[in-house]
Every structure is written in C-alpha cells, then in structure tokens.
Motif scaffolding. Structure first.
Motif, mmCIF file in Angstrom:
data_model
loop_
_atom_site.group_PDB
_atom_site.id
_atom_site.type_symbol
_atom_site.label_atom_id
_atom_site.label_comp_id
_atom_site.label_asym_id
_atom_site.label_seq_id
_atom_site.Cartn_x
_atom_site.Cartn_y
_atom_site.Cartn_z
ATOM 1 N N ASN A 99 15.437 -9.128 27.496
ATOM 2 C CA ASN A 99 15.999 -10.223 28.289
ATOM 3 C C ASN A 99 15.134 -10.445 29.525
ATOM 4 O O ASN A 99 14.820 -9.498 30.247
ATOM 5 N N VAL A 100 14.748 -11.689 29.739
ATOM 6 C CA VAL A 100 13.929 -12.041 30.901
ATOM 7 C C VAL A 100 14.621 -13.189 31.633
ATOM 8 O O VAL A 100 14.942 -14.210 31.023
ATOM 9 N N ASP A 101 14.856 -12.989 32.924
ATOM 10 C CA ASP A 101 15.497 -14.036 33.741
ATOM 11 C C ASP A 101 14.431 -14.781 34.523
ATOM 12 O O ASP A 101 13.705 -14.181 35.329
ATOM 13 N N HIS A 150 17.157 -19.402 33.850
ATOM 14 C CA HIS A 150 17.072 -19.306 32.387
ATOM 15 C C HIS A 150 17.077 -17.835 32.006
ATOM 16 O O HIS A 150 16.273 -17.062 32.535
ATOM 17 N N ARG A 151 17.977 -17.446 31.113
ATOM 18 C CA ARG A 151 17.912 -16.091 30.530
ATOM 19 C C ARG A 151 17.360 -16.228 29.123
ATOM 20 O O ARG A 151 17.930 -16.905 28.266
ATOM 21 N N LEU A 152 16.228 -15.578 28.889
ATOM 22 C CA LEU A 152 15.543 -15.722 27.606
ATOM 23 C C LEU A 152 15.360 -14.359 26.957
ATOM 24 O O LEU A 152 15.155 -13.359 27.642
ATOM 25 N N HIS A 192 9.894 -21.952 24.510
ATOM 26 C CA HIS A 192 11.237 -21.369 24.659
ATOM 27 C C HIS A 192 12.117 -22.168 25.625
ATOM 28 O O HIS A 192 13.332 -22.081 25.565
ATOM 29 N N VAL A 193 11.496 -22.890 26.553
ATOM 30 C CA VAL A 193 12.289 -23.654 27.516
ATOM 31 C C VAL A 193 12.186 -25.156 27.234
ATOM 32 O O VAL A 193 13.007 -25.945 27.698
ATOM 33 N N GLY A 194 11.186 -25.558 26.479
ATOM 34 C CA GLY A 194 11.052 -26.975 26.128
ATOM 35 C C GLY A 194 10.360 -27.803 27.197
ATOM 36 O O GLY A 194 10.435 -29.033 27.174
ATOM 37 N N ALA A 198 6.806 -13.202 35.842
ATOM 38 C CA ALA A 198 7.352 -14.303 36.650
ATOM 39 C C ALA A 198 8.830 -14.105 36.963
ATOM 40 O O ALA A 198 9.408 -14.902 37.711
ATOM 41 N N ALA A 199 9.420 -13.081 36.382
ATOM 42 C CA ALA A 199 10.854 -12.844 36.623
ATOM 43 C C ALA A 199 11.092 -12.620 38.117
ATOM 44 O O ALA A 199 10.351 -11.890 38.770
#
Ligand code: FES
Ligand code: FES
Length: 207
Positions: A53-55, A63-65, A80-82, A117-118
């Motif tokens: 999980n990366v915030d 965004h939590r990915l 992943h974010v578009g 970048a988190a």
C-alpha cells in the motif's frame, strides 16, 4: 587423519553434502530449535512483486494504491491514477518529458519510485489550472507564445518552466536555456518556450 576420516567431522556427511543441502536441510539437526527456525526465516526471500500500500498526495488529492514497490512514479501517475498528462519520452532520465513537481521542486518521475513520493506533495500538469478551469499563467503563456508544436514535451516543459522561475533562474534568456536544458523538444520549439518563461517571469506565477 586417515583417508577414511570425514574432514567435516560430522560422521558420514561429506563436505559436499554438508554445504550442498542448505540451512533447511540436513544441517538443521545440528542446530538448536531456535537457531534452526532463525536460519529458515533468513532464507525466506520476500517476493519483490508483492504489492504494497502506497499513499500518495497528487494535486491535493489523497490516493491509496496497491503497487509493486518497483513501480515508477511516472507509471503510477499514468497507469494507476489515470493522469496521462505527464509524458513518457525516454523512461531513462534523459528527456524531461516526465517532469513533475515534488514539494515544488522538479523531479523526473521516470527515475523516481512511487514509494519515494509517499508523504510528499506531487503536482502534475493536471493540477495547475484553478478549479474554475482558468489556466495557470505558464500554460497560458505557452499558448500565447505558440511554444509547442506536437505538444509531447510540453507538460514537462511547463513544470520545469514554473520551477525555473520559482528557483530564480529566469533572469535572462541564457539562464533560462541553461536551466531548461534537461527538457528536450524534438520539434525545436525552444525560442518560444524561452519567450513564454520570460513573459511569466515578468507577469508573475499567480497565486
Ligand atoms: S521520460 Fe523521464 S526523462 Fe525521459
Ligand atoms: S513540441 Fe514536440 S517535442 Fe516539444
């Protein structure tokens, strides 16, 4: 030592057998229970592709990915974010097309892991216009000065142009060209890119 003696000193276990079986094999009985468990744990290699999980905070939105930790920030933004405004040119830190701002400073998103970048503020070209749709002064200046042709390098040029002014390197055409030298434009729109940055430097970046 006779020729029949085992040099390992461990009965019938040969040297090859002793070192070949590994910590999880025949050597384990030689260790205490706790040591054996530790040896097994140390041989358990984590799967590098296991998602984590990366915030990320991008353009003010959280965004939590769930990502393979080796995913670049560039691929994260686009796939992943578009947010496909940030472009992939070389994917090797050579062209500047992927430039975004991290805490206001320009970074190459192709050379940055998303996990790095988190906890930081990421700004992409999509985050520049205000909520009413009014363009950022640098975006408007690129239009006014006709500072692009195909437009592929433009998002990166705009992000670097903003940083150029924010960091105080827009005092002259030479200074701008030097600062912007990491952003390649295959269409050769450099003269008008420099003009656009000079215009914004005079008029201000806005709020
Ligand atoms: S795509 Fe990142 S520098 Fe070219
Ligand atoms: S406008 Fe085409 S690459 Fe720069």
């Amino acid at each position: 030592m006779t020729s029949n003696q085992n040099p390992t000193g461990f009965g019938n276990l040969s040297r090859r057998g002793f070192f070949g079986v590994g910590a999880g094999g025949a050597a384990l009985p030689l260790l205490s229970g706790a040591m054996a468990a530790s040896a097994v744990a140390q041989t358990a290699v984590p799967d590098p592709q296991a998602p984590a999980n990366v915030d990320l905070r991008i353009n003010g939105q959280e965004h939590r990915l769930s990502l393979d930790t080796r995913t670049s920030l560039l691929d994260t933004l686009r796939d992943h974010v578009g947010l496909t405004g940030t472009k992939k040119g070389c994917d090797h830190g050579q062209c500047g097309a992927c430039t975004v701002l991290m805490n206001g400073a320009p970074i190459l998103s192709c050379m940055t892991f998303a996990v790095m970048a988190a906890g930081h503020d990421i700004t992409t070209v999509e985050g520049l216009a205000n909520p009413t749709g009014e363009l950022h002064p640098m975006q408007q200046a690129f239009i006014d000065q006709d500072a692009f042709q195909c437009g592929y390098c433009t998002p990166g040029q705009i992000m670097s142009g903003i940083a150029c002014i924010q960091e105080g390197h827009a005092g002259s055409e030479t200074e701008i060209r030097e600062y912007m030298s990491g952003n390649i434009c295959r269409c050769g729109a450099y003269p008008n890119i420099v003009k656009a940055i000079m215009d914004v430097n005079k008029g201000g970046l806005g709020s």
